[in-house]
Structures are given as structure tokens and as C-alpha cells.
Design a protein around this motif. Structure first.
Motif, short mmCIF file in Angstrom:
data_model
loop_
_atom_site.label_atom_id
_atom_site.label_comp_id
_atom_site.label_asym_id
_atom_site.label_seq_id
_atom_site.Cartn_x
_atom_site.Cartn_y
_atom_site.Cartn_z
N LEU A 150 0.84 -1.21 0.00
CA LEU A 150 0.00 0.00 0.00
C LEU A 150 0.88 1.26 0.00
O LEU A 150 0.58 2.23 -0.70
CB LEU A 150 -0.93 -0.03 1.22
N SER A 151 1.97 1.24 0.76
CA SER A 151 2.88 2.40 0.77
C SER A 151 3.50 2.60 -0.61
O SER A 151 3.61 3.72 -1.10
CB SER A 151 4.01 2.19 1.79
N THR A 152 3.91 1.50 -1.23
CA THR A 152 4.51 1.58 -2.57
C THR A 152 3.52 2.16 -3.58
O THR A 152 3.91 2.82 -4.55
CB THR A 152 4.93 0.17 -3.04
N ALA A 153 2.23 1.91 -3.34
CA ALA A 153 1.20 2.35 -4.30
C ALA A 153 0.90 3.85 -4.18
O ALA A 153 0.28 4.42 -5.08
CB ALA A 153 -0.08 1.55 -4.07
N GLU A 154 1.34 4.47 -3.09
CA GLU A 154 0.91 5.86 -2.83
C GLU A 154 1.14 6.83 -3.99
O GLU A 154 0.25 7.63 -4.29
CB GLU A 154 1.57 6.38 -1.55
N PRO A 155 2.29 6.79 -4.67
CA PRO A 155 2.46 7.74 -5.79
C PRO A 155 1.51 7.49 -6.96
O PRO A 155 1.42 8.33 -7.85
CB PRO A 155 3.92 7.49 -6.24
N TYR A 156 0.83 6.37 -6.97
CA TYR A 156 0.00 5.99 -8.13
C TYR A 156 -1.49 6.01 -7.79
O TYR A 156 -2.30 5.45 -8.53
CB TYR A 156 0.38 4.59 -8.61
N LEU A 157 -1.85 6.66 -6.69
CA LEU A 157 -3.24 6.55 -6.22
C LEU A 157 -4.25 7.13 -7.21
O LEU A 157 -5.42 6.75 -7.19
CB LEU A 157 -3.40 7.23 -4.85
N ARG A 183 -6.36 1.73 6.59
CA ARG A 183 -5.42 2.71 6.04
C ARG A 183 -5.76 3.07 4.60
O ARG A 183 -5.74 4.23 4.20
CB ARG A 183 -3.99 2.15 6.12
N ALA A 184 -6.11 2.06 3.82
CA ALA A 184 -6.46 2.31 2.41
C ALA A 184 -7.69 3.21 2.32
O ALA A 184 -7.74 4.15 1.51
CB ALA A 184 -6.72 0.99 1.69
N MET A 187 -6.99 6.68 2.96
CA MET A 187 -6.31 7.30 1.81
C MET A 187 -7.30 7.62 0.69
O MET A 187 -6.90 8.09 -0.38
CB MET A 187 -5.22 6.34 1.28
#
Ligand code: HPA
Ligand code: ZN
Length: 320
Positions: A150-157, A183-184, A187
Motif C-alpha cells: 500500500l505504501s509503494t502504491a501511494e504515488p499511483y493513487l 489505512r487504504a 487514503m
């Protein structure tokens, strides 16, 4: 059959489709060759012959092996383009496409490679089909791996509309992922989860209450719990049902015994989806046709199933 035209022409949303499950053997071989990945099969016929499943796990073992040929951005773009072409041909106007990033990052393929490949194909087809991505966590892996993903995905939200939960269900209850889903959702992501495919009705309760899932993927075993059925009907929680998948993974022994019609008659909000069409031998149109034939569904029921799919989608509703 006169329903054929209807099934094709009705606007449909595909809400339960694993993009890695659209990898046709031809493409698998092509990618294995260009990437120097060794396959366990000598030829395409041998691949198809291996697609005999006894349950979910026997399928997943082969599905993850297949996904290992995907390495470059081009591979992920080709995979998505191949699916979108077929979805358009079946009259799909909106696709909310699951992907399993951990199946790739665990092999050293960067998250960005996966999502940039998808983005290119989605752009190429944007005037013909509306698409979004749903990031699925593999439930057989630990919570920490899901949190890191999920952290890795943050720039691609901006490209991801929701999170989901898939892979081996029994022994991996939704509650294990309550923190990740919280958390998701904080976000701004929507939430769905596989539940009640092989797992018990308790997992459907868990997906709703511990994860805040807005849709349940499969959910066929919910029928075993009348209180749960009442809740699903009252709240009109969408159940994304995949009849051909249920047949191939032996959740049902015959399509004629599939509970889809019973679910419709109970007032449940069900839709028809293809799950992993390259492995189960039926894209969405054939899923509609096969189950309509097996259960004797009529025009009204088919129209309702298609309408349910559109109304259950996360696409922003047109206003005014
Ligand atoms: N169930 C769980 N996990 C999956 C499936 C499924 O049907 N398809 C791909 N991953
Ligand atoms: Zn699925």
C-alpha cells in the motif's frame, strides 16, 4: 439463441476480473520466449491440458506460475490491451480491473513497471472503454507485506480506485487485513474483498464489518446464512459472481446447480463476471450465455444482471 444479441448489446460493467487471469497460453509462450523465462510446459497444448483444477489452490499454483512470465512494462501493456479488446467485443463499457502487485514485486518487478504498462494500454483504449484499477492484496502473505504494498502504491493513487483481497481464502480470514483496509480507506480508496467463495459465511461478515468492503467478490456461500442473506438484501451489497470460475474450481459441480437464479430470486444484488477467463475458458459474454442456458434465465433476468453490474460500479455517476 435470441439472447445472444441481447447479452452482447446490453451495457455491462466487469467488476471481478483478475488481469493476470487473462494471460492466454499464446501470450504466455511469447513472453516466456522474449524474457528468457523457462516454462514448465513444452507447448501451448500442454498448458491448456494442465488447466484441470480441483479447487481454488490448485488453480492459484498454476496462475502464479503463469504470471511469472510478466516482466517488462510492454508485457503488462500487452496483457491489459489483450483483455480490453475482448471486453469491448463482449459489450463491456466499464471494467474495474483487479491486479496482484505482490505477485510481481515479490519476483523483483517494480510496482511502477506494472502500473505504467497498464496505464499505457488503458490510455490507448480510453475512447472505447472506461477502466479503473483495483489493487488486490494476497491474503496468503502477511499483513506487513500488504502494508508495504500500500505504501509503494501511494504515488499511483490517481490510477487506483479501490483495494481488494484475493488468493487462498480458507485459513486467511478478512480480519487479518483490517488495519491495511482501514489505512487504504483513509487514503480515499474504496474497498472490496473476495469472501464466501470457498470460505464460510463468517468471512463475508468479516469482509463487511472488519474491512468495510462495499462489494463482495463471489459471496455464493452467503446463502448458507439466512441472517447474512437478509443483510445483503437490505443493504443491496453487490455480489460479483463468477459462474464459470465456480464450475472450474468445483465450487459447484454443474452450472445447472449454480445458485445464481436463487440469488436473484432472493433479491440479492448479483452481477456476472469472468474472474480468470484465460484459465476458465470463458470471457464475460460466455459467462452470461453459459449460465443463462444452464439455468434458463430470461430477458428480464439478464437485463437485471447487466444493470446491477453498471449500478454497482465505482464509476462516478453522471449527474443532472
Ligand atoms: N479467488 C481468489 N483469488 C484469486 C482468484 C479467485 O477466484 N482468482 C485470482 N486470484
Ligand atoms: Zn476472483
Amino acid at each position: 439463441m435470441h439472447l445472444n444479441g441481447l447479452i452482447n448489446e446490453l451495457p455491462k460493467a466487469e467488476l471481478h476480473l483478475h488481469i493476470e487471469g487473462t494471460l492466454e497460453p499464446e501470450m504466455m509462450f511469447e513472453m516466456a520466449t522474449r524474457n528468457g523465462v523457462e516454462l514448465a510446459y513444452p507447448n501451448i497444448e500442454a498448458v491448456r491440458a494442465a488447466y484441470q483444477f480441483s479447487d481454488l489452490q490448485s488453480f492459484l499454483d498454476i496462475y502464479y506460475q503463469g504470471a511469472a512470465v510478466l516482466r517488462s512494462e510492454d508485457d503488462f501493456a500487452d496483457l491489459m490491451a489483450g483483455y480490453l479488446e475482448r471486453a469491448i467485443a463482449d459489450g463491456v463499457t466499464r471494467a474495474e480491473v483487479f491486479f496482484d502487485p505482490q505477485a510481481h514485486t515479490e519476483r523483483g518487478v517494480p510496482f511502477g513497471t506494472v502500473i505504467d504498462g497498464f496505464a499505457r494500454a488503458r490510455r490507448d483504449f480510453a475512447d472505447r472503454i472506461d477502466t479503473d484499477l483495483i489493487l488486490c492484496f494476497l491474503r496468503h502473505l502477511p499483513e506487513e507485506s500488504a502494508l508495504a504494498t500500500l505504501s509503494t502504491a501511494e504515488p499511483y493513487l490517481d490510477q487506483i480506485i479501490a483495494v481488494g483481497l484475493d488468493s487462498s481464502e480458507v485459513g486467511h480470514p478478512p480480519e487479518n487485513f483490517a488495519r491495511v483496509f482501514a489505512r487504504a480507506r483513509a487514503m480515499g480508496l474504496r474497498a472490496v474483498a473476495h469472501a464466501g467463495e470457498e470460505g464460510p459465511p463468517e468471512y463475508v461478515w468479516g469482509a463487511l464489518d472488519a474491512l468495510g468492503a462495499e462489494r463482495i467478490d463471489h459471496g455464493v456461500r452467503a446463502l448458507e446464512d439466512p441472517h447474512l442473506v437478509r443483510r445483503l438484501v437490505e443493504e443491496q451489497i453487490p455480489l460479483t459472481v463468477c459462474p464459470q470460475s465456480n464450475l472450474k474450481l468445483k465450487v459447484v459441480s454443474d452450472l445447472g446447480e449454480h445458485p445464481l437464479k436463487r440469488m436473484l430470486d432472493l433479491g440479492l444484488n448479483v452481477s456476472i463476471n469472468s474472474d480468470d477467463p484465460a484459465y476458465f475458458g470463458a470471457y464475460i459474454g460466455d459467462n452470461y450465455r453459459h449460465v443463462a442456458n444452464a439455468l434458463g434465465l430470461g430477458v428480464e433476468e439478464i437485463t437485471r444482471l447487466a444493470r446491477n453490474s453498471i449500478e454497482s460500479s465505482f464509476a462516478p455517476k453522471a449527474t443532472g
